[in-house]
Enzyme design. Sequence first.
Site, PDB file in Angstrom:
ATOM      1  N   ASN A 189      48.152  41.303 101.037  1.00  0.00           N
ATOM      2  CA  ASN A 189      47.292  41.754 101.637  1.00  0.00           C
ATOM      3  C   ASN A 189      47.171  41.538 103.038  1.00  0.00           C
ATOM      4  OD1 ASN A 189      46.668  44.463 100.050  1.00  0.00           O
ATOM      5  ND2 ASN A 189      46.201  42.789  98.594  1.00  0.00           N
TER       6      ASN A 189
ATOM      7  N   ILE B   5      31.885  34.784  95.545  1.00  0.00           N
ATOM      8  CA  ILE B   5      30.888  35.797  95.989  1.00  0.00           C
ATOM      9  C   ILE B   5      29.891  35.880  97.533  1.00  0.00           C
ATOM     10  CG2 ILE B   5      29.054  36.873  95.080  1.00  0.00           C
ATOM     11  CD1 ILE B   5      29.666  36.591  92.348  1.00  0.00           C
TER      12      ILE B   5
ATOM     13  N   ASN C 256      35.866  45.061 101.302  1.00  0.00           N
ATOM     14  CA  ASN C 256      37.001  43.966  99.740  1.00  0.00           C
ATOM     15  C   ASN C 256      38.076  45.075  99.163  1.00  0.00           C
ATOM     16  OD1 ASN C 256      36.561  42.111  98.245  1.00  0.00           O
ATOM     17  ND2 ASN C 256      35.467  43.114  96.088  1.00  0.00           N
TER      18      ASN C 256
ATOM     19  N   HIS D  71      39.921  45.834  95.459  1.00  0.00           N
ATOM     20  CA  HIS D  71      39.070  45.258  94.568  1.00  0.00           C
ATOM     21  C   HIS D  71      40.376  45.737  93.386  1.00  0.00           C
ATOM     22  CE1 HIS D  71      37.639  44.601  90.691  1.00  0.00           C
ATOM     23  NE2 HIS D  71      37.550  45.413  90.503  1.00  0.00           N
TER      24      HIS D  71
ATOM     25  N   SER E  74      40.610  49.908  95.128  1.00  0.00           N
ATOM     26  CA  SER E  74      39.681  50.642  95.926  1.00  0.00           C
ATOM     27  C   SER E  74      38.968  49.099  97.310  1.00  0.00           C
ATOM     28  CB  SER E  74      38.473  50.382  94.953  1.00  0.00           C
ATOM     29  OG  SER E  74      38.528  51.489  94.123  1.00  0.00           O
TER      30      SER E  74
ATOM     31  N   ASP F 255      31.335  43.824  93.440  1.00  0.00           N
ATOM     32  CA  ASP F 255      31.925  45.064  93.383  1.00  0.00           C
ATOM     33  C   ASP F 255      31.900  46.414  93.101  1.00  0.00           C
ATOM     34  OD1 ASP F 255      34.146  43.383  93.470  1.00  0.00           O
ATOM     35  OD2 ASP F 255      34.281  43.656  91.569  1.00  0.00           O
TER      36      ASP F 255
END
Length: 222
Positions: free
Chosen positions: A16, A94, A109, A111, A138, A147
């Site tokens: 990504n 986290i 973020n 996910h 997402s 998340d």
Amino acid sequence: MKVKRVTVLISGSGSNLQALIDATSSGRLDVEICHVISNRADAPGLQRAHKAQIPTSVLPHEQFSKRSEFDQALAALAAFGKPQLLVLAGFMRILGAPMLQLFAGRIINLHPSLLPLYPGTGTYQRAIEAGDKEHGASIHFVTAELDGGPVISQVHIPILPGDNADILASRLSPREHDLVVSTVELFSHHRVHCANDAVFLDGKPFSKPLRLQADGTLTDQD
Ligand code: GRF
């Protein structure tokens, strides 16, 4: 605020990150990736950043005896380059309070599920086992809940007969790349922001996440 400087946090392959690098090189995305941070020294994504001459930092979480110390160090490091947006692209830690306070409303973020479905790991297998007809990815604002922050955008793909987790992941991956580029593009045009746990597009609150279309645009249509 119009986003110009972006820091990307990774733990692994960084595909990504590569999509974002390519989109900046091609001129599609008018932002500078000013810093790449990894919590793993062996993350292949670091090589992608080196090739693109982007400054990198490695902060190995296992070298900190206390989680709070890692959190403090990460926040100090993330301030480098004064990023206006932080993208967690496969960053497998986290975030603690120091990051969330310093960059409130400025961390997103990626996910691999259609949140609120399947927070956490193993999302492909869980979607297949549940008999779902579709899966997806997402992008959401990061809050203290894993998340769980407000969702900005999603891409949907069908689950086909014979799919296993690997096949589904490989079909989702290029669409997730399109999703991250299109979503960061919204930030670069100052079109999206978060306030009081709600997402706003062009100043209006969302009723539902934006959906990536086949042509790579994001709309609020199904
Ligand atoms: C992506 O699928 C993302 O949704 C998840 O981790 C993966 C990262 O892949 N959080 P890469 O490192 O960008 O290739």
